[in-house]
Write an enzyme that holds these catalytic residues in place. Structure first.
Site, PDB file in Angstrom:
ATOM      1  N   ARG A 141       0.722  -1.177   0.008  1.00 23.66           N
ATOM      2  CA  ARG A 141       0.067   0.030   0.059  1.00 23.66           C
ATOM      3  C   ARG A 141       0.611   1.314   0.087  1.00 23.66           C
ATOM      4  O   ARG A 141       0.472   2.218  -0.456  1.00 23.66           O
ATOM      5  CB  ARG A 141      -1.002  -0.120   1.294  1.00 23.66           C
ATOM      6  CG  ARG A 141      -1.821   1.248   1.388  1.00 23.66           C
ATOM      7  CD  ARG A 141      -2.636   1.544   0.422  1.00 23.66           C
ATOM      8  NE  ARG A 141      -3.710   2.267   0.435  1.00 23.66           N
ATOM      9  CZ  ARG A 141      -3.287   3.800   0.423  1.00 23.66           C
ATOM     10  NH1 ARG A 141      -1.961   4.109   0.367  1.00 23.66           N
ATOM     11  NH2 ARG A 141      -4.154   4.803   0.378  1.00 23.66           N
ATOM     12  N   LYS A 142       1.998   1.231   0.478  1.00 23.21           N
ATOM     13  CA  LYS A 142       2.919   2.455   0.669  1.00 23.21           C
ATOM     14  C   LYS A 142       2.505   3.592   1.044  1.00 23.21           C
ATOM     15  O   LYS A 142       2.276   4.765   0.833  1.00 23.21           O
ATOM     16  CB  LYS A 142       3.678   2.733  -0.570  1.00 23.21           C
ATOM     17  CG  LYS A 142       4.214   1.797  -1.482  1.00 23.21           C
ATOM     18  CD  LYS A 142       4.923   1.961  -2.757  1.00 23.21           C
ATOM     19  CE  LYS A 142       5.992   1.045  -3.345  1.00 23.21           C
ATOM     20  NZ  LYS A 142       5.138   0.032  -3.843  1.00 23.21           N
ATOM     21  N   PHE A 143       1.952   3.245   2.553  1.00 24.62           N
ATOM     22  CA  PHE A 143       1.349   4.443   3.351  1.00 24.62           C
ATOM     23  C   PHE A 143       2.247   5.551   3.298  1.00 24.62           C
ATOM     24  O   PHE A 143       3.210   5.418   3.618  1.00 24.62           O
ATOM     25  CB  PHE A 143       0.844   3.777   4.498  1.00 24.62           C
ATOM     26  CG  PHE A 143      -0.148   2.827   4.592  1.00 24.62           C
ATOM     27  CD1 PHE A 143      -1.496   3.323   4.316  1.00 24.62           C
ATOM     28  CD2 PHE A 143      -0.035   1.697   4.857  1.00 24.62           C
ATOM     29  CE1 PHE A 143      -2.587   2.252   4.476  1.00 24.62           C
ATOM     30  CE2 PHE A 143      -1.027   0.776   4.917  1.00 24.62           C
ATOM     31  CZ  PHE A 143      -2.310   0.970   4.503  1.00 24.62           C
ATOM     32  N   THR A 160       3.544  -2.163   3.123  1.00 27.91           N
ATOM     33  CA  THR A 160       4.642  -1.027   3.126  1.00 27.91           C
ATOM     34  C   THR A 160       4.132   0.267   3.461  1.00 27.91           C
ATOM     35  O   THR A 160       3.078   0.681   3.467  1.00 27.91           O
ATOM     36  CB  THR A 160       5.019  -1.181   1.623  1.00 27.91           C
ATOM     37  OG1 THR A 160       3.874  -1.103   0.905  1.00 27.91           O
ATOM     38  CG2 THR A 160       6.043  -2.167   1.239  1.00 27.91           C
TER      39      THR A 160
END
Length: 474
Positions: A305-307, A333
């Protein structure tokens, strides 16, 4: 003997007289037991000797290129560099070992310009690692470094390591020369000189052993004991049990394709990486089927998701919305750019009890804006959350001193090519043996294959063989 050597000899004897040169059994910074130890910290209490050392350095550097600034390696060399700076009217900068968390938060203090050429000043060199640490921070600040002047070269591999990293070392004294001077002055006898000579012949520093518990040297089973995050421990166990370090990137757009891919590759992978927001026919009911496949084939579901937002927003993105990621993905992620709030938003959300985060330090695409200072800040942030961080996403060997952390490296392909959207690929052997990867991410090479299962087996075997070669060669 030249006048300069005569001065050096007198200085060496003076060091012996103030007990800066000790004989016995001592441990060096890199863990080697040595019969001779040089403790120049005491020189600050002898201003005349400090002044003499500075004069020797200034006389030596007259034959070198000119420098804009000097910098002493913390901490022993700081007073030496200071006196050199004052006596030679050359500006000095100072490197902090850790940046302040207040004020300017600088690692390099003092006035300098980008492109300034800096002379590194150090007292004693064994491995050269302390100089390299200082050079790294100076270069990150835009300062050029190519030379280091040191009082004593212990002749144990430091000069070679520095040279391999672009730093030429200039030593006033070698340990061999020091011992000869002390013998000539009747400070030590021949047997002591011979003992040191034999010691130097038999004891060289291996750069690979400078790091205690180097994760690249340990097996995954050994590293289990260092892992503080429960998902990290489970992942390491899965990797051991299934003999796989393969993560498949399931970048497909339908639930049917995603479940079929999980079923086909599941027996051969440790991680199944999704981008759930690209699935066009997403429905929460399909997640129970994905979780069932994961349990049956013993792999971990990983949502990429790469928050990157403020903590409250991240909490909502992670645990709410139609995806409710926290209820089914043990791993996600996150970017470090938003700092602590980003991670605390994940940590404090409702959902699965066992959760972990891969923090993004470097990317596999060309033109990424993640420079070295960003990477360093990311690693520092990761160390502050050992119970949450499972690992680091990167393209180079990082956190070698943290065996409980897993390096995940994307952009892996048996054919080291790229695509038209700036993706860059490395071979499985390269990412494991050179780039430091523990888990390798393979995407289109498997998802676009006519037989994803067979392709997964191929990558699994090549990656595992590279891992076994890595730990066997250390």
């Amino acid at each position: 003997m030249s006048t300069f050597d005569e001065k050096l000899k007198l200085f060496a004897v003076d060091l012996y007289k103030i007990n800066a040169i000790k004989f016995g059994e001592y441990k060096t910074k890199v863990g080697l037991i040595t019969p001779v130890y040089c403790d120049l910290r005491v020189i600050v209490s002898y201003p005349q000797l400090l002044n003499t050392l500075a004069e020797l350095i200034i006389e030596y550097i007259k034959k070198m290129q000119t420098f804009d600034i000097v910098c002493g390696v913390p901490y022993t060399a700081l007073p030496i560099a200071t006196v050199v700076s004052v006596k030679n009217s050359i500006p000095m900068v100072m490197r902090r070992k850790e940046a302040k968390d207040y004020g300017t938060k600088k690692l390099i203090e003092g006035q300098f310009k980008e492109g300034d050429n800096c002379l590194i000043v150090e007292d004693v060199v064994t491995s050269g690692s302390s100089i390299l640490e200082t050079v790294k921070d100076l270069k990150n600040s835009g300062i050029k470094c190519s030379d280091a002047i040191v009082l004593l070269n212990r002749e144990q591999g430091g000069e070679k390591l520095l040279s391999e990293n672009g730093i030429k070392m200039h030593a006033l004294l070698s340990l061999t020369q020091l011992m000869q001077f002390l013998k000539e002055a009747n400070c030590v006898n021949e047997s002591v000189v011979e003992k040191v000579k034999i010691y130097l012949q038999n004891t060289q520093v291996d750069p690979n052993v400078l790091i205690k518990n180097n994760r690249l040297k340990l097996s995954f089973l050994e590293r289990l004991n260092f892992a503080k995050n429960p998902v990290t421990r489970r992942l390491l166990q899965v990797m051991c049990d299934k003999k796989t370090t393969l993560c498949v990137a399931a970048d497909v757009t339908s639930t049917t394709d995603l479940l079929n891919l999980a079923e086909q590759t599941g027996p051969h992978i440790c991680l199944f990486k999704t981008h759930i927001d690209i699935v066009e026919d997403f429905h929460p009911n399909f997640l129970k089927h994905l979780k069932e496949i994961a349990e049956r084939h013993n792999f971990i579901i990983f949502e990429d998701r790469k928050f990157a937002d403020i903590g409250n927003t991240v909490q909502l993105q992670y645990s709410k919305s139609m995806y409710q990621i926290s209820s089914w993905a043990n791993l996600v992620t996150a970017h470090s750019v938003m700092g602590k709030g980003n991670l605390e938003g994940i940590q404090q959300s409702e959902g699965l009890k066992d959760r972990g985060v891969f923090l993004l330090a470097e990317a596999s695409c060309a033109g990424s804006l993640t420079d070295q200072s960003y990477v360093d800040a990311t690693l520092k942030l990761a160390k502050q959350y050992p119970d949450l961080i499972t690992g680091i996403v990167c393209q180079n060997p990082l956190l070698l001193e943290e065996p409980g952390v897993i390096q995940l490296t994307p952009g892996v392909h048996l054919e080291s090519v790229g695509d038209r959207l700036a993706q860059q690929y490395n071979s499985p052997e390269t990412v494991v043996l050179e780039k430091g990867a523990d888990v390798a991410v393979v995407g289109r090479a498997i998802t676009k294959s006519a037989d994803p299962a067979a392709e997964a087996v191929k990558y699994k075997e090549v990656l595992w063989a590279a891992y076994e070669k890595r730990i066997a060669s250390q």
